[in-house]
Design a protein around this motif. Structure first.
Motif, mmCIF file in Angstrom:
data_model
loop_
_atom_site.group_PDB
_atom_site.id
_atom_site.type_symbol
_atom_site.label_atom_id
_atom_site.label_comp_id
_atom_site.label_asym_id
_atom_site.label_seq_id
_atom_site.Cartn_x
_atom_site.Cartn_y
_atom_site.Cartn_z
ATOM 1 N N VAL A 11 24.627 40.848 -3.374
ATOM 2 C CA VAL A 11 25.167 41.086 -4.708
ATOM 3 C C VAL A 11 25.943 39.864 -5.179
ATOM 4 N N CYS A 12 25.770 39.504 -6.453
ATOM 5 C CA CYS A 12 26.542 38.416 -7.059
ATOM 6 C C CYS A 12 27.933 38.937 -7.380
ATOM 7 N N ALA A 17 24.659 41.288 -10.067
ATOM 8 C CA ALA A 17 23.207 41.348 -9.918
ATOM 9 C C ALA A 17 22.830 41.517 -8.445
ATOM 10 N N ASN A 18 21.780 42.311 -8.189
ATOM 11 C CA ASN A 18 21.329 42.596 -6.825
ATOM 12 C C ASN A 18 20.099 41.760 -6.491
ATOM 13 N N TYR A 19 20.002 41.341 -5.215
ATOM 14 C CA TYR A 19 18.866 40.552 -4.743
ATOM 15 C C TYR A 19 18.426 41.083 -3.386
ATOM 16 N N PRO A 20 17.121 41.028 -3.089
ATOM 17 C CA PRO A 20 16.629 41.542 -1.797
ATOM 18 C C PRO A 20 17.025 40.662 -0.623
ATOM 19 N N LYS A 21 17.296 39.382 -0.869
ATOM 20 C CA LYS A 21 17.713 38.472 0.195
ATOM 21 C C LYS A 21 18.683 37.438 -0.376
ATOM 22 N N TRP A 22 19.342 36.713 0.542
ATOM 23 C CA TRP A 22 20.355 35.756 0.092
ATOM 24 C C TRP A 22 19.706 34.552 -0.574
ATOM 25 N N GLN A 23 20.361 34.039 -1.603
ATOM 26 C CA GLN A 23 19.970 32.785 -2.238
ATOM 27 C C GLN A 23 21.219 32.131 -2.804
ATOM 28 N N GLY A 24 21.179 30.841 -2.958
ATOM 29 C CA GLY A 24 22.376 30.114 -3.375
ATOM 30 C C GLY A 24 22.685 30.196 -4.845
ATOM 31 N N HIS A 25 21.687 30.480 -5.663
ATOM 32 C CA HIS A 25 21.863 30.473 -7.116
ATOM 33 C C HIS A 25 21.579 31.850 -7.680
ATOM 34 N N CYS A 26 22.484 32.341 -8.551
ATOM 35 C CA CYS A 26 22.276 33.620 -9.222
ATOM 36 C C CYS A 26 21.550 33.352 -10.533
ATOM 37 N N ALA A 31 25.348 31.228 -11.824
ATOM 38 C CA ALA A 31 26.441 30.779 -10.956
ATOM 39 C C ALA A 31 25.892 30.406 -9.582
ATOM 40 N N TRP A 32 26.637 29.553 -8.875
ATOM 41 C CA TRP A 32 26.238 29.104 -7.540
ATOM 42 C C TRP A 32 27.203 29.652 -6.492
ATOM 43 N N SER A 33 26.667 29.934 -5.322
ATOM 44 C CA SER A 33 27.447 30.356 -4.140
ATOM 45 C C SER A 33 28.262 31.608 -4.409
ATOM 46 N N THR A 34 27.743 32.524 -5.235
ATOM 47 C CA THR A 34 28.451 33.772 -5.516
ATOM 48 C C THR A 34 27.746 34.997 -4.933
ATOM 49 N N ILE A 35 26.579 34.816 -4.322
ATOM 50 C CA ILE A 35 25.823 35.944 -3.782
ATOM 51 C C ILE A 35 26.258 36.188 -2.345
#
Length: 453
Positions: A11-12, A17-26, A31-35
């Motif tokens: 989650v960011c 916002a929800n994502y199935p896996k980690w990533q650096g950019h939302c 935004a960066w590094s918020t997930i």
């Protein structure tokens, strides 16, 4: 024993916002590094379907829904009631945010002590001890024999206490320190704040309790925690202080039961926060010495007019590129007004420093102050004094036209109450019948407005 399956997600922390896996950019809010990875708790048992906003229902026609309106009840403060849209609505969830020291706990303690005269109140403190709260209540000389207090940060124990006491109003101070046993995360984290708020909200909706949650803010003046926190609640209120810290401004940014951007004004005193019934009077304390660049405009805050003083200072630029500085106004809006003055007013300001200030720390959120800003800038540039009994409002368009704004006649009547005898307004806002005690000049363009002064 079957092993409980735990759901996880990414989650960011800024937008939720929800994502199935980690990533650096939302990709939702850029935004960066918020997930961050969060644990969402155990999966629901088969066949169990809990409604978030109360009981679930079958498919039905909209016209067959029972629209019986819940009776509101007062918080004990007229300004707080105004901001909420008329008082507390049973089953509603209210989120109050603000800077440290803005007075969130103080205003809630005052209103709860008065509301407890007719309603059951449970005040849950997760940050301060009961001795600290009782000491503050005694300093403010509040009644101490009605409000039930609980010092607890466990969501489960708070809900158990609420079930046993059965109050009509519950205050959670604050949601950032609450923690649920089913979430393996530190208090204040994205998952803890979201799940704790969801549990309290579900309780409020199913039991008809008014739930008030206090929220912390970040250094960017945004509510700490996931963005979903703002989506969960029915009403979001922000409490801020003016530049001199004498007054507190309470404004709604979301309200499902009333208008948004409603403004309540309080004065900070030794006896706590005192209501200001006539906020226009405190923002109109002008000096007796007349000076160029000073002008009065009238804003529309929620359901009432508010008179504010707009000041401008225009001086020759001394260091290269000219500065454009606005306090209480949007910088881009000032730049646009300057461009319109140059194009349609015939005044060259490209070599001038321009400073614009809204006196009293008020933040102008609407376009009705455009004309007042433009005339204040021209007044300072020409070094000409404008009459102190002059009232100005109107929106300035890019082609130099002056557009009408809402509630024009009500704004003029508010000016008459405070002794203003002249007004320059858009032609579309000029009243058809004369207003006693005021001469109104309707203008259709910026050139006509400049000729009128």
């Amino acid at each position: 024993m079957a092993k409980v399956k735990v759901k996880t997600g990414y989650v960011c922390s800024d937008c939720g916002a929800n994502y199935p896996k980690w990533q650096g950019h939302c990709s939702a809010c850029d935004a960066w590094s918020t997930i961050k990875e969060v644990r969402l708790g155990a999966e629901p048992r088969a066949g169990r379907r809990d409604g978030f906003a109360g009981a679930t229902s079958a498919v039905t026609l909209l016209g067959e829904v029972n629209c019986t309106e819940e009776a509101r009840f007062s918080s004990g403060s007229e300004e707080f009631d105004r901001v909420l849209g008329g008082g507390f609505v049973p089953g509603s969830v209210i989120l109050i945010g603000g800077d440290p020291g803005a007075g969130k706990s103080t205003i809630l303690l005052q209103t709860m002590c008065h509301a407890a005269a007719s309603k059951g109140v449970l005040y849950v403190s997760g940050e301060e001890s009961l001795q600290q709260i009782a000491g503050r209540a005694r300093r403010l000389q509040l009644p101490l024999d009605r409000v039930k207090m609980l010092a607890e940060s466990s969501v489960e124990r708070v809900l158990e206490a609420a079930d046993s006491v059965r109050p009509e109003v519950v205050v959670i101070d604050s949601i950032q320190v609450m923690q649920s046993a089913g979430i393996d995360a530190a208090p204040g984290g994205v998952s803890q704040v979201r799940e704790s708020a969801a549990a309290f909200t579900c309780y409020a909706k199913t039991s008809g309790v008014v739930l008030i949650m206090v929220g912390h803010v970040t250094k960017d003046q945004a509510l700490a925690g996931p963005m979903t926190l703002s989506h969960m609640v029915d009403t979001q209120v922000m409490l801020s202080s003016t530049e001199d810290a004498r007054y507190r401004l309470m404004r709604t940014t979301k309200n499902r039961f009333g208008p948004v951007n409603e403004l309540g004004v309080f004065a900070m005193t030794e006896r706590g926060l005192r209501e200001v019934k006539n906020p226009s009077a405190i923002f109109l304390t002008r000096t007796e010495t007349e000076a160029p660049g000073s002008l009065i405009s009238v804003l529309w805050e929620g359901t009432r007019p508010l008179l504010v003083e707009i000041q401008s200072l225009v001086v020759s630029a001394q260091y290269g590129s000219p500065r454009r500085l606005g306090i209480g106004l949007d910088q881009n809006r000032i730049a646009m007004i300057l461009a319109v003055i140059t194009k349609h007013g015939g005044l060259v300001l490209s070599d001038q420093d321009v400073f614009v200030n809204v006196v009293g720390g008020i933040r102008v959120l609407e376009t009705s102050a455009d004309l007042a800003v433009a005339l204040a800038i021209v007044s300072s540039f020409r070094n000409s004094v404008l009459p102190q009994d002059l009232l100005v409002f109107g929106e300035v368009g890019l082609s130099g036209e002056i557009r009408p704004v809402s509630n024009g006649e009500s704004r003029l009547k508010e000016g008459v109450k405070h002794g203003f005898t002249r007004a320059i307004v858009p032609k579309g806002n000029a009243p058809k019948k004369e207003i006693a005690g005021m001469k109104v000049v309707g203008v259709a363009s910026l050139a006509e407005a400049l000729d009128a002064i």
